[in-house]
Design a protein around this motif. Structure first.
Motif, PDB file in Angstrom:
ATOM      1  N   THR A   1       0.845  -1.195   0.000  1.00  0.00           N
ATOM      2  CA  THR A   1       0.000   0.000   0.000  1.00  0.00           C
ATOM      3  C   THR A   1       0.880   1.246   0.000  1.00  0.00           C
ATOM      4  O   THR A   1       1.911   1.295   0.668  1.00  0.00           O
ATOM      5  CB  THR A   1      -0.932   0.033   1.228  1.00  0.00           C
ATOM      6  N   THR A   2       0.489   2.236  -0.788  1.00  0.00           N
ATOM      7  CA  THR A   2       1.233   3.510  -0.843  1.00  0.00           C
ATOM      8  C   THR A   2       0.619   4.553   0.079  1.00  0.00           C
ATOM      9  O   THR A   2       1.091   5.692   0.122  1.00  0.00           O
ATOM     10  CB  THR A   2       1.221   4.046  -2.282  1.00  0.00           C
ATOM     11  N   ARG A   3      -0.408   4.190   0.823  1.00  0.00           N
ATOM     12  CA  ARG A   3      -1.078   5.143   1.696  1.00  0.00           C
ATOM     13  C   ARG A   3      -0.298   5.421   2.982  1.00  0.00           C
ATOM     14  O   ARG A   3      -0.520   6.420   3.642  1.00  0.00           O
ATOM     15  CB  ARG A   3      -2.478   4.634   2.047  1.00  0.00           C
ATOM     16  N   LYS A   4       0.581   4.493   3.355  1.00  0.00           N
ATOM     17  CA  LYS A   4       1.340   4.701   4.581  1.00  0.00           C
ATOM     18  C   LYS A   4       2.685   3.988   4.457  1.00  0.00           C
ATOM     19  O   LYS A   4       2.835   3.028   3.698  1.00  0.00           O
ATOM     20  CB  LYS A   4       0.575   4.176   5.783  1.00  0.00           C
ATOM     21  N   ALA A   5       3.640   4.466   5.235  1.00  0.00           N
ATOM     22  CA  ALA A   5       4.968   3.852   5.244  1.00  0.00           C
ATOM     23  C   ALA A   5       4.968   2.642   6.175  1.00  0.00           C
ATOM     24  O   ALA A   5       4.083   2.482   7.021  1.00  0.00           O
ATOM     25  CB  ALA A   5       6.007   4.863   5.708  1.00  0.00           C
ATOM     26  N   SER A   6       5.974   1.804   6.007  1.00  0.00           N
ATOM     27  CA  SER A   6       6.125   0.647   6.872  1.00  0.00           C
ATOM     28  C   SER A   6       6.382   1.105   8.302  1.00  0.00           C
ATOM     29  O   SER A   6       7.236   1.975   8.550  1.00  0.00           O
ATOM     30  CB  SER A   6       7.292  -0.222   6.386  1.00  0.00           C
ATOM     31  N   ARG A   7       5.656   0.542   9.265  1.00  0.00           N
ATOM     32  CA  ARG A   7       5.842   0.932  10.662  1.00  0.00           C
ATOM     33  C   ARG A   7       7.202   0.457  11.197  1.00  0.00           C
ATOM     34  O   ARG A   7       7.790   1.082  12.069  1.00  0.00           O
ATOM     35  CB  ARG A   7       4.724   0.337  11.512  1.00  0.00           C
ATOM     36  N   ARG A   8       7.684  -0.647  10.668  1.00  0.00           N
ATOM     37  CA  ARG A   8       8.946  -1.197  11.171  1.00  0.00           C
ATOM     38  C   ARG A   8      10.150  -0.499  10.568  1.00  0.00           C
ATOM     39  O   ARG A   8      11.098  -0.156  11.275  1.00  0.00           O
ATOM     40  CB  ARG A   8       8.999  -2.695  10.893  1.00  0.00           C
ATOM     41  N   TYR A   9      10.093  -0.284   9.216  1.00  0.00           N
ATOM     42  CA  TYR A   9      11.289   0.232   8.553  1.00  0.00           C
ATOM     43  C   TYR A   9      11.134   1.681   8.079  1.00  0.00           C
ATOM     44  O   TYR A   9      12.120   2.315   7.698  1.00  0.00           O
ATOM     45  CB  TYR A   9      11.643  -0.657   7.358  1.00  0.00           C
ATOM     46  N   GLY A  10       9.915   2.230   8.084  1.00  0.00           N
ATOM     47  CA  GLY A  10       9.716   3.597   7.634  1.00  0.00           C
ATOM     48  C   GLY A  10       9.856   3.786   6.148  1.00  0.00           C
ATOM     49  O   GLY A  10      10.029   4.921   5.677  1.00  0.00           O
ATOM     50  N   THR A  11       9.827   2.720   5.367  1.00  0.00           N
ATOM     51  CA  THR A  11      10.003   2.800   3.914  1.00  0.00           C
ATOM     52  C   THR A  11       8.642   2.773   3.220  1.00  0.00           C
ATOM     53  O   THR A  11       7.632   2.395   3.794  1.00  0.00           O
ATOM     54  CB  THR A  11      10.860   1.629   3.419  1.00  0.00           C
ATOM     55  N   GLN A  12       8.663   3.189   1.947  1.00  0.00           N
ATOM     56  CA  GLN A  12       7.483   3.111   1.090  1.00  0.00           C
ATOM     57  C   GLN A  12       7.728   2.092  -0.004  1.00  0.00           C
ATOM     58  O   GLN A  12       8.845   1.995  -0.512  1.00  0.00           O
ATOM     59  CB  GLN A  12       7.209   4.479   0.447  1.00  0.00           C
ATOM     60  N   PRO A  13       6.738   1.328  -0.457  1.00  0.00           N
ATOM     61  CA  PRO A  13       5.384   1.272   0.093  1.00  0.00           C
ATOM     62  C   PRO A  13       5.329   0.453   1.379  1.00  0.00           C
ATOM     63  O   PRO A  13       6.223  -0.337   1.661  1.00  0.00           O
ATOM     64  CB  PRO A  13       4.589   0.584  -1.016  1.00  0.00           C
ATOM     65  N   GLY A  14       4.247   0.643   2.148  1.00  0.00           N
ATOM     66  CA  GLY A  14       4.065  -0.131   3.360  1.00  0.00           C
ATOM     67  C   GLY A  14       3.311  -1.431   3.076  1.00  0.00           C
ATOM     68  O   GLY A  14       3.103  -1.817   1.924  1.00  0.00           O
TER      69      GLY A  14
END
Length: 242
Positions: A211-224
């Motif tokens: 998903t491109t709506r939010k970044a990964s909570r663990r790594y802070g990268t896009q896409p989440g």
């Protein structure tokens, strides 16, 4: 129709429920060699009472006529066609009908006696759920009563429309009108297709998607990453006819 036993039944119905007497007076009676009592038949969609050649009036007769006419009034024969083989729904239909019979006639119907844990004045869905969950509470008298429902069988030809339901010309009590409306709504809600969709939506596995709506909570990268259900959407799936 107006023989000795039917005149007595009409007298009782006119006193308690003129809307049922109206239906009763318009339904023909047929002598049937395999019937020992009074049974409602809906062969080819046309209601008729089947009786034995030696049928006599008794208080149980009035109780049984009440029972059958309420099945007809609530259009349970149409409900049966979408739930072929579902024993619990037939038990539920008898439960709903019997609880609307006046108390002075109920002792003449063994199926009016329900288990102690049975809910008070349930609707068709609640009664169906209870009988489904408690098959050990089913008594022989309940099974014997629902055996009569096979006389509702209707097999129209490919070019013949379904006959319209018979209706009373008298105004129905508000309680009975409510039961009619609830049963019609439940005809859609209790079909096997809808039950399958409900079961499928609750038990399906999940899978991961990007998903491109939010970044990964663990790594802070896009896409989440987003967790989605593998369930079949009812908007894009139409079940085949059984």
């Amino acid at each position: 129709m107006l023989n000795s036993w039917s005149r007595q039944v009409c007298t009782e119905l006119l006193r308690d429920a003129p809307y049922l007497a109206d239906l009763f007076a318009r339904i023909p009676v047929v002598i049937h060699p395999n019937v020992a009592d009074c049974i409602l038949s809906l062969k080819e969609g046309h209601p008729q009472f089947l009786i034995s050649s030696h049928f006599q009036f008794s208080p149980a007769t009035t109780a049984r006529v009440y029972h059958h006419l309420l099945h007809l009034l609530f259009q349970h024969d149409r409900f049966d066609r979408t739930h072929d083989g579902d024993q619990a729904i037939h038990l539920a239909m008898d439960t709903v009908v019997n609880q609307e019979i006046p108390s002075r006639w109920q002792p003449f119907l063994p199926t009016c006696r329900l288990p102690d844990q049975f809910p008070s004045t349930p609707n068709l869905y609640q009664a169906w759920r209870w009988w489904t969950a408690h098959p050990d509470k089913i008594q022989p008298c309940h099974l014997l009563a629902i055996e009569e429902h096979h006389y509702w069988g209707y097999q129209p030809s490919s070019n013949s429309p379904l006959p319209p339901p018979i209706q009373s010309t008298w105004p129905l009590p508000a309680r009975w009108k409510q039961i009619q409306d609830e049963d019609r709504a439940l005809q859609e809600g209790l079909t096997w297709q809808n039950r399958l969709l409900q079961h499928n939506s609750k038990t399906t596995a999940t899978h991961l998607t990007w998903t491109t709506r939010k970044a990964s909570r663990r790594y802070g990268t896009q896409p989440g990453i987003r967790i989605r259900s593998r369930g079949i959407s009812p908007l894009f799936w139409t079940p085949a006819d059984p």
